[in-house]
Design a protein around this motif. Structure first.
Motif, PDB file in Angstrom:
ATOM      1  N   TYR A 169       0.244  -1.088  -0.466  1.00 27.17           N
ATOM      2  CA  TYR A 169      -0.094  -0.145   0.350  1.00 27.17           C
ATOM      3  C   TYR A 169       0.539   1.194   0.377  1.00 27.17           C
ATOM      4  N   ILE A 170       0.372   2.212  -1.306  1.00 28.38           N
ATOM      5  CA  ILE A 170       0.781   3.244  -0.486  1.00 28.38           C
ATOM      6  C   ILE A 170      -0.212   3.984  -0.572  1.00 28.38           C
ATOM      7  N   ASP A 171       0.977   5.472   0.250  1.00 32.29           N
ATOM      8  CA  ASP A 171      -0.369   6.953   0.459  1.00 32.29           C
ATOM      9  C   ASP A 171      -1.301   7.211  -0.257  1.00 32.29           C
ATOM     10  N   PHE A 172      -1.628   7.277  -0.586  1.00 30.87           N
ATOM     11  CA  PHE A 172      -3.158   8.103  -1.392  1.00 30.87           C
ATOM     12  C   PHE A 172      -2.981   9.866  -2.223  1.00 30.87           C
ATOM     13  N   PRO A 173      -2.396  10.289  -3.642  1.00 29.57           N
ATOM     14  CA  PRO A 173      -1.342  11.283  -3.148  1.00 29.57           C
ATOM     15  C   PRO A 173      -2.651  12.220  -2.862  1.00 29.57           C
ATOM     16  N   GLU A 174      -1.749  13.199  -2.789  1.00 32.35           N
ATOM     17  CA  GLU A 174      -2.711  14.400  -2.153  1.00 32.35           C
ATOM     18  C   GLU A 174      -3.102  15.630  -2.766  1.00 32.35           C
ATOM     19  N   THR A 175      -2.062  15.569  -4.430  1.00 32.37           N
ATOM     20  CA  THR A 175      -2.896  16.288  -5.643  1.00 32.37           C
ATOM     21  C   THR A 175      -4.291  15.586  -5.673  1.00 32.37           C
ATOM     22  N   LEU A 176      -4.586  14.789  -5.639  1.00 26.38           N
ATOM     23  CA  LEU A 176      -6.096  14.424  -5.831  1.00 26.38           C
ATOM     24  C   LEU A 176      -6.960  13.807  -4.430  1.00 26.38           C
ATOM     25  N   LYS A 177      -6.489  14.183  -3.845  1.00 29.84           N
ATOM     26  CA  LYS A 177      -7.679  14.150  -2.735  1.00 29.84           C
ATOM     27  C   LYS A 177      -8.440  15.372  -3.086  1.00 29.84           C
ATOM     28  N   GLY A 178     -10.319  15.109  -3.138  1.00 31.44           N
ATOM     29  CA  GLY A 178     -11.356  15.911  -3.557  1.00 31.44           C
ATOM     30  C   GLY A 178     -11.901  15.992  -5.185  1.00 31.44           C
ATOM     31  N   LYS A 179     -10.381  15.135  -5.848  1.00 36.23           N
ATOM     32  CA  LYS A 179     -10.740  15.234  -7.373  1.00 36.23           C
ATOM     33  C   LYS A 179     -10.314  14.190  -7.800  1.00 36.23           C
ATOM     34  N   TYR A 180     -10.672  12.443  -7.034  1.00 37.57           N
ATOM     35  CA  TYR A 180     -11.058  11.742  -7.536  1.00 37.57           C
ATOM     36  C   TYR A 180     -12.154  10.710  -7.089  1.00 37.57           C
ATOM     37  N   GLN A 181     -12.594   9.853  -8.164  1.00 38.20           N
ATOM     38  CA  GLN A 181     -14.193   9.874  -7.503  1.00 38.20           C
ATOM     39  C   GLN A 181     -14.039   8.498  -6.638  1.00 38.20           C
ATOM     40  N   ASN A 182     -14.467   7.789  -5.888  1.00 40.86           N
ATOM     41  CA  ASN A 182     -14.469   6.965  -5.452  1.00 40.86           C
ATOM     42  C   ASN A 182     -15.340   5.604  -5.773  1.00 40.86           C
ATOM     43  N   PHE A 183     -16.085   5.845  -6.402  1.00 44.26           N
ATOM     44  CA  PHE A 183     -16.633   4.658  -6.693  1.00 44.26           C
ATOM     45  C   PHE A 183     -17.735   5.287  -7.848  1.00 44.26           C
ATOM     46  N   THR A 184     -17.132   3.978  -8.464  1.00 46.62           N
ATOM     47  CA  THR A 184     -18.035   3.542 -10.282  1.00 46.62           C
ATOM     48  C   THR A 184     -18.886   2.637  -9.838  1.00 46.62           C
ATOM     49  N   GLU A 185     -19.977   2.668 -10.919  1.00 53.04           N
ATOM     50  CA  GLU A 185     -20.767   0.954 -11.273  1.00 53.04           C
ATOM     51  C   GLU A 185     -21.711   1.631 -12.385  1.00 53.04           C
ATOM     52  N   ALA A 186     -21.137   1.685 -13.638  1.00 52.23           N
ATOM     53  CA  ALA A 186     -21.752   1.280 -14.618  1.00 52.23           C
ATOM     54  C   ALA A 186     -23.996   0.516 -14.889  1.00 52.23           C
ATOM     55  N   ASP A 187     -24.225   2.226 -14.675  1.00 55.60           N
ATOM     56  CA  ASP A 187     -25.743   1.619 -14.791  1.00 55.60           C
ATOM     57  C   ASP A 187     -25.965   1.295 -16.594  1.00 55.60           C
ATOM     58  N   LEU A 188     -25.958   0.024 -16.838  1.00 58.51           N
ATOM     59  CA  LEU A 188     -26.607  -0.607 -18.326  1.00 58.51           C
ATOM     60  C   LEU A 188     -28.206  -0.351 -18.492  1.00 58.51           C
ATOM     61  N   THR A 189     -28.807   0.407 -18.030  1.00 64.36           N
ATOM     62  CA  THR A 189     -29.815   0.427 -19.084  1.00 64.36           C
ATOM     63  C   THR A 189     -30.144   0.830 -19.556  1.00 64.36           C
ATOM     64  N   GLN A 190     -30.113   1.574 -20.474  1.00 62.69           N
ATOM     65  CA  GLN A 190     -30.057   2.837 -22.155  1.00 62.69           C
ATOM     66  C   GLN A 190     -29.203   1.518 -22.723  1.00 62.69           C
ATOM     67  N   LEU A 191     -28.130   0.823 -22.378  1.00 66.48           N
ATOM     68  CA  LEU A 191     -27.424  -0.189 -23.134  1.00 66.48           C
ATOM     69  C   LEU A 191     -28.134  -1.330 -23.436  1.00 66.48           C
ATOM     70  N   ARG A 192     -28.957  -1.817 -22.209  1.00 68.11           N
ATOM     71  CA  ARG A 192     -29.700  -3.031 -22.549  1.00 68.11           C
ATOM     72  C   ARG A 192     -31.301  -2.578 -23.356  1.00 68.11           C
ATOM     73  N   ALA A 193     -31.784  -1.209 -22.789  1.00 71.60           N
ATOM     74  CA  ALA A 193     -32.589  -0.551 -23.829  1.00 71.60           C
ATOM     75  C   ALA A 193     -32.396  -1.317 -25.116  1.00 71.60           C
ATOM     76  N   ALA A 194     -31.173  -0.233 -25.825  1.00 70.67           N
ATOM     77  CA  ALA A 194     -30.684  -0.919 -27.286  1.00 70.67           C
ATOM     78  C   ALA A 194     -30.349  -1.798 -28.239  1.00 70.67           C
ATOM     79  N   GLY A 195     -30.562  -2.913 -26.860  1.00 74.65           N
ATOM     80  CA  GLY A 195     -30.184  -4.494 -27.436  1.00 74.65           C
ATOM     81  C   GLY A 195     -29.139  -5.166 -27.055  1.00 74.65           C
ATOM     82  N   TYR A 196     -27.975  -4.106 -26.640  1.00 74.76           N
ATOM     83  CA  TYR A 196     -27.407  -5.517 -26.598  1.00 74.76           C
ATOM     84  C   TYR A 196     -27.447  -5.987 -25.098  1.00 74.76           C
ATOM     85  N   THR A 197     -27.409  -7.668 -25.302  1.00 67.57           N
ATOM     86  CA  THR A 197     -27.798  -8.708 -24.653  1.00 67.57           C
ATOM     87  C   THR A 197     -26.520  -9.673 -23.773  1.00 67.57           C
TER      88      THR A 197
END
Length: 110
Positions: free
Chosen positions: A57-85
């Motif tokens: 483990y390394i410390d989180f860079p100070e320059t990124l604090k407050g600028k980094y997205q800590n959570f991402t999770e794709a919402d596939l609703t539109q993709l599925r509605a377009a027919g991608y299965t």
């Protein structure tokens, strides 16, 4: 822990080919597994796929604090509605496959 929806580039290629084959469908679409994983899960999958290793483990860079997205999770609703299965490759499977590719220098084939 930060959690991201890590997505395998092979899956993104499949999505692009789907829209190439279906030019009447267009829009902006989220892509991903729809499940956030930790960076620890990525590291653990790498260790498993390569038969060993350890997490440092390394410390989180100070320059990124407050600028980094800590959570991402794709919402596939539109993709599925377009027919991608198709389902997106689970993290551990993608890491294992890609690690094998890195070890052999070969190309991914479907």
């Amino acid at each position: 822990e930060q959690r991201r929806d890590f997505v395998y580039v092979k899956d993104i290629v499949d999505v692009n080919l789907y829209f190439y084959d279906n030019p009447a469908k267009s829009g902006i679409f989220n892509c991903g597994t729809g499940k956030a994983n930790t960076f620890n899960a990525v590291a653990e999958a790498m260790i498993k796929a390569n038969g060993g290793g350890r997490i440092e483990y390394i410390d989180f860079p100070e320059t990124l604090k407050g600028k980094y997205q800590n959570f991402t999770e794709a919402d596939l609703t539109q993709l599925r509605a377009a027919g991608y299965t198709r389902t997106f490759t689970p993290l551990e499977t993608a890491v294992a496959e890609y690690s094998g590719y890195l070890r052999t220098g070969g190309y991914l084939r479907r």
